[in-house]
Design an enzyme around this catalytic site. Structure first.
Site, PDB file in Angstrom:
ATOM      1  N   ARG A  54      -1.186  -8.903  13.141  1.00  0.00           N
ATOM      2  CA  ARG A  54      -1.698  -7.855  12.225  1.00  0.00           C
ATOM      3  C   ARG A  54      -2.536  -8.477  11.125  1.00  0.00           C
ATOM      4  O   ARG A  54      -3.550  -7.914  10.706  1.00  0.00           O
ATOM      5  CB  ARG A  54      -0.526  -7.058  11.638  1.00  0.00           C
ATOM      6  CG  ARG A  54       0.014  -6.020  12.618  1.00  0.00           C
ATOM      7  CD  ARG A  54       1.424  -5.576  12.266  1.00  0.00           C
ATOM      8  NE  ARG A  54       1.550  -5.021  10.945  1.00  0.00           N
ATOM      9  CZ  ARG A  54       2.709  -4.960  10.276  1.00  0.00           C
ATOM     10  NH1 ARG A  54       3.823  -5.422  10.806  1.00  0.00           N
ATOM     11  NH2 ARG A  54       2.736  -4.438   9.064  1.00  0.00           N
ATOM     12  N   ARG A  99      10.926  -2.088  11.065  1.00  0.00           N
ATOM     13  CA  ARG A  99       9.851  -1.605  11.941  1.00  0.00           C
ATOM     14  C   ARG A  99       9.681  -2.520  13.154  1.00  0.00           C
ATOM     15  O   ARG A  99       9.789  -3.737  13.042  1.00  0.00           O
ATOM     16  CB  ARG A  99       8.538  -1.540  11.157  1.00  0.00           C
ATOM     17  CG  ARG A  99       8.200  -0.155  10.675  1.00  0.00           C
ATOM     18  CD  ARG A  99       7.087  -0.104   9.687  1.00  0.00           C
ATOM     19  NE  ARG A  99       5.858  -0.785  10.077  1.00  0.00           N
ATOM     20  CZ  ARG A  99       4.755  -0.791   9.341  1.00  0.00           C
ATOM     21  NH1 ARG A  99       4.745  -0.134   8.185  1.00  0.00           N
ATOM     22  NH2 ARG A  99       3.684  -1.430   9.725  1.00  0.00           N
ATOM     23  N   ARG A 104      -9.977   1.405   8.685  1.00  0.00           N
ATOM     24  CA  ARG A 104      -9.459   0.073   8.946  1.00  0.00           C
ATOM     25  C   ARG A 104     -10.447  -0.789   9.703  1.00  0.00           C
ATOM     26  O   ARG A 104     -10.151  -1.908  10.058  1.00  0.00           O
ATOM     27  CB  ARG A 104      -8.210   0.228   9.798  1.00  0.00           C
ATOM     28  CG  ARG A 104      -7.036  -0.568   9.313  1.00  0.00           C
ATOM     29  CD  ARG A 104      -5.912  -0.209  10.264  1.00  0.00           C
ATOM     30  NE  ARG A 104      -4.784  -1.017  10.088  1.00  0.00           N
ATOM     31  CZ  ARG A 104      -3.731  -0.676   9.337  1.00  0.00           C
ATOM     32  NH1 ARG A 104      -3.709   0.438   8.682  1.00  0.00           N
ATOM     33  NH2 ARG A 104      -2.709  -1.493   9.272  1.00  0.00           N
ATOM     34  N   ARG A 106      11.583  -5.857   4.532  1.00  0.00           N
ATOM     35  CA  ARG A 106      11.327  -4.408   4.445  1.00  0.00           C
ATOM     36  C   ARG A 106      12.274  -3.617   5.336  1.00  0.00           C
ATOM     37  O   ARG A 106      12.560  -3.994   6.463  1.00  0.00           O
ATOM     38  CB  ARG A 106       9.889  -4.101   4.865  1.00  0.00           C
ATOM     39  CG  ARG A 106       9.658  -2.582   5.000  1.00  0.00           C
ATOM     40  CD  ARG A 106       8.242  -2.201   5.078  1.00  0.00           C
ATOM     41  NE  ARG A 106       7.546  -2.878   6.149  1.00  0.00           N
ATOM     42  CZ  ARG A 106       6.228  -2.846   6.281  1.00  0.00           C
ATOM     43  NH1 ARG A 106       5.501  -2.196   5.402  1.00  0.00           N
ATOM     44  NH2 ARG A 106       5.654  -3.468   7.273  1.00  0.00           N
ATOM     45  N   LYS A 143       0.837  -1.214   0.000  1.00  0.00           N
ATOM     46  CA  LYS A 143       0.000   0.000   0.000  1.00  0.00           C
ATOM     47  C   LYS A 143       0.870   1.262   0.000  1.00  0.00           C
ATOM     48  O   LYS A 143       0.660   2.157  -0.803  1.00  0.00           O
ATOM     49  CB  LYS A 143      -0.918   0.024   1.248  1.00  0.00           C
ATOM     50  CG  LYS A 143      -1.886  -1.145   1.329  1.00  0.00           C
ATOM     51  CD  LYS A 143      -2.805  -1.038   2.535  1.00  0.00           C
ATOM     52  CE  LYS A 143      -2.083  -1.124   3.868  1.00  0.00           C
ATOM     53  NZ  LYS A 143      -1.435  -2.425   4.147  1.00  0.00           N
TER      54      LYS A 143
HETATM   55  P1  AP5 Z   1       4.776  -1.680   1.835  1.00  0.00           P
HETATM   56  O1  AP5 Z   1       4.462  -0.763   0.717  1.00  0.00           O
HETATM   57  O2  AP5 Z   1       5.533  -1.140   3.002  1.00  0.00           O
HETATM   58  O3  AP5 Z   1       3.424  -2.445   2.343  1.00  0.00           O
HETATM   59  P2  AP5 Z   1       2.163  -1.902   3.112  1.00  0.00           P
HETATM   60  O4  AP5 Z   1       0.972  -2.506   2.485  1.00  0.00           O
HETATM   61  O5  AP5 Z   1       2.217  -0.418   3.246  1.00  0.00           O
HETATM   62  O6  AP5 Z   1       2.389  -2.641   4.500  1.00  0.00           O
HETATM   63  P3  AP5 Z   1       2.275  -2.096   5.984  1.00  0.00           P
HETATM   64  O7  AP5 Z   1       2.988  -3.112   6.847  1.00  0.00           O
HETATM   65  O8  AP5 Z   1       2.732  -0.688   6.073  1.00  0.00           O
HETATM   66  O9  AP5 Z   1       0.770  -2.183   6.228  1.00  0.00           O
HETATM   67  P4  AP5 Z   1       0.064  -2.135   7.560  1.00  0.00           P
HETATM   68  O10 AP5 Z   1      -1.309  -1.911   7.121  1.00  0.00           O
HETATM   69  O11 AP5 Z   1       0.290  -3.324   8.390  1.00  0.00           O
HETATM   70  O12 AP5 Z   1       0.819  -0.968   8.353  1.00  0.00           O
HETATM   71  P5  AP5 Z   1       0.431   0.532   8.732  1.00  0.00           P
HETATM   72  O13 AP5 Z   1       1.670   1.325   8.771  1.00  0.00           O
HETATM   73  O14 AP5 Z   1      -0.710   0.991   7.925  1.00  0.00           O
HETATM   74  O15 AP5 Z   1       5.549  -2.939   1.211  1.00  0.00           O
HETATM   75  C1  AP5 Z   1       6.070  -3.975   2.027  1.00  0.00           C
HETATM   76  C2  AP5 Z   1       7.436  -4.422   1.509  1.00  0.00           C
HETATM   77  O16 AP5 Z   1       7.264  -5.054   0.242  1.00  0.00           O
HETATM   78  C3  AP5 Z   1       8.441  -3.284   1.285  1.00  0.00           C
HETATM   79  O17 AP5 Z   1       9.706  -3.704   1.668  1.00  0.00           O
HETATM   80  C4  AP5 Z   1       8.383  -3.018  -0.222  1.00  0.00           C
HETATM   81  O18 AP5 Z   1       9.617  -2.544  -0.723  1.00  0.00           O
HETATM   82  C5  AP5 Z   1       8.035  -4.416  -0.764  1.00  0.00           C
HETATM   83  N1  AP5 Z   1       7.213  -4.372  -1.973  1.00  0.00           N
HETATM   84  C6  AP5 Z   1       6.148  -3.564  -2.219  1.00  0.00           C
HETATM   85  N2  AP5 Z   1       5.614  -3.840  -3.436  1.00  0.00           N
HETATM   86  C7  AP5 Z   1       6.350  -4.856  -3.957  1.00  0.00           C
HETATM   87  C8  AP5 Z   1       6.298  -5.597  -5.191  1.00  0.00           C
HETATM   88  N3  AP5 Z   1       5.370  -5.331  -6.132  1.00  0.00           N
HETATM   89  N4  AP5 Z   1       7.197  -6.581  -5.380  1.00  0.00           N
HETATM   90  C9  AP5 Z   1       8.153  -6.849  -4.443  1.00  0.00           C
HETATM   91  N5  AP5 Z   1       8.254  -6.183  -3.264  1.00  0.00           N
HETATM   92  C10 AP5 Z   1       7.372  -5.195  -3.023  1.00  0.00           C
HETATM   93  O19 AP5 Z   1      -0.123   0.321  10.217  1.00  0.00           O
HETATM   94  C11 AP5 Z   1       0.751  -0.042  11.260  1.00  0.00           C
HETATM   95  C12 AP5 Z   1       0.002  -0.048  12.575  1.00  0.00           C
HETATM   96  O20 AP5 Z   1      -0.478   1.282  12.875  1.00  0.00           O
HETATM   97  C13 AP5 Z   1      -1.251  -0.926  12.655  1.00  0.00           C
HETATM   98  O21 AP5 Z   1      -0.939  -2.259  12.968  1.00  0.00           O
HETATM   99  C14 AP5 Z   1      -2.032  -0.211  13.768  1.00  0.00           C
HETATM  100  O22 AP5 Z   1      -1.530  -0.526  15.030  1.00  0.00           O
HETATM  101  C15 AP5 Z   1      -1.753   1.256  13.495  1.00  0.00           C
HETATM  102  N6  AP5 Z   1      -2.738   1.872  12.588  1.00  0.00           N
HETATM  103  C16 AP5 Z   1      -2.508   2.405  11.353  1.00  0.00           C
HETATM  104  N7  AP5 Z   1      -3.649   2.852  10.816  1.00  0.00           N
HETATM  105  C17 AP5 Z   1      -4.629   2.619  11.725  1.00  0.00           C
HETATM  106  C18 AP5 Z   1      -6.029   2.843  11.736  1.00  0.00           C
HETATM  107  N8  AP5 Z   1      -6.662   3.394  10.692  1.00  0.00           N
HETATM  108  N9  AP5 Z   1      -6.718   2.450  12.822  1.00  0.00           N
HETATM  109  C19 AP5 Z   1      -6.117   1.891  13.891  1.00  0.00           C
HETATM  110  N10 AP5 Z   1      -4.792   1.638  13.940  1.00  0.00           N
HETATM  111  C20 AP5 Z   1      -4.054   1.995  12.856  1.00  0.00           C
HETATM  112 MG    MG Z   2       2.472   0.915   4.841  1.00  0.00          MG
END
Ligand code: AP5
Ligand code: MG
Length: 216
Positions: free
Chosen positions: A172, A161, A88, A127, A13
């Site tokens: 997660r 992270r 979410r 990552r 994402k």
């Molecule tokens: P990346 O782009 O980093 O993936 P992502 O989908 O953004 O994954 P996240 O782990 O950030 O998602 P998340 O939803 O768990 O975390 P968030 O920060 O939102 O890609 C991943 C890896 O793959 C990278 O190394 C990249 O280089 C590689 N890659 C990408 N595309 C590729 C491809 N096509 N081919 C090969 N490799 C590729 O949330 C974290 C925490 O915050 C949550 O657990 C929660 O505690 C809190 N939080 C955030 N938002 C909320 C909310 N709305 N409500 C409540 N809590 C929240």
């Molecule tokens: Mg992300």
């Protein structure tokens, strides 16, 4: 355009949002990045969020919804935004629907990134993100930085992270299935959802996403 990006942890994402936001000239709003910025600045909001994030749980809605609305009401988001990681759960989706309605606005699309669980695990394990700006994302194998441990964009230090430990990733993923997936049906009922495969090269996925948005 007003777009929501949804998909499991590690789907890409954040990676896709960076390209899509640039192509569409709209800000990329990631609640995860906002929380991480607050944590690194030691704000009260960051302190509240930290324990939930470490445990792989959702930060409570009272904290999250206010923060997201605040960011969406900034001047740069007046004519559109790309939401990454928000909403979410159903309560957040309903809060977003209500906030948009109040402004006479609506979402244009919900992009659902689909990726098998074993690929998610590989992506998260490799990552590395930038300490100076967590929207700068790398992968040790798939998109390695030019210099080990150093961000190509700004020279910041790359790190793993806190919530990317295997046990937390499993939590997660479980939270994603139970709390976040239901919002896909919520938006499907509004005719907004397009599901695309997030497998393949980053640029290929971006092209797929632009096509789904009718912007190729
Ligand atoms: P990346 O782009 O980093 O993936 P992502 O989908 O953004 O994954 P996240 O782990 O950030 O998602 P998340 O939803 O768990 O975390 P968030 O920060 O939102 O890609 C991943 C890896 O793959 C990278 O190394 C990249 O280089 C590689 N890659 C990408 N595309 C590729 C491809 N096509 N081919 C090969 N490799 C590729 O949330 C974290 C925490 O915050 C949550 O657990 C929660 O505690 C809190 N939080 C955030 N938002 C909320 C909310 N709305 N409500 C409540 N809590 C929240
Ligand atoms: Mg992300």
């Amino acid at each position: 355009m007003r777009i929501v990006l949804v998909g499991p942890p590690g789907a890409g994402k954040g990676t896709q949002a960076a390209f899509l936001a640039e192509n569409l000239s709209i800000p990329h709003i990631s609640t995860g990045d906002l929380f991480r910025a607050n944590i690194s600045q030691g704000t009260p909001l960051g302190k509240q969020a930290q324990e939930y994030m470490r445990a792989g749980q959702l930060v409570p809605d009272e904290v999250t919804i206010g923060m997201a609305k605040d960011r969406m009401s900034a001047p740069d988001a007046e004519s559109g935004f790309l939401l990454d990681g928000f909403p979410r759960n159903l309560a957040q989706a309903q809060a977003l629907d209500g906030a948009l309605k109040e402004e006479g606005q609506q979402l244009d699309a919900v992009l659902d990134l689909e990726v098998p669980e074993d690929e998610v695990v590989k992506r998260i394990a490799g990552r590395r993100i930038c300490r100076a700006d967590s929207s700068h994302v790398f992968h040790v194998e798939y998109s390695a930085p030019k210099q080990d441990g150093v961000c190509d964009v700004c020279g910041g230090e790359l790190y793993q992270r806190d919530d990317d430990r295997e046990e937390t990733v499993r939590k997660r993923l479980a939270v994603y299935h139970s709390e976040t997936e239901p919002i896909i049906d919520h938006y499907r009922a509004q005719g907004l959802v397009t599901t695309i495969s997030a497998l393949g090269e980053v640029a290929e996925v971006t092209a797929r996403a632009m096509r789904a948005l009718g912007r190729d």
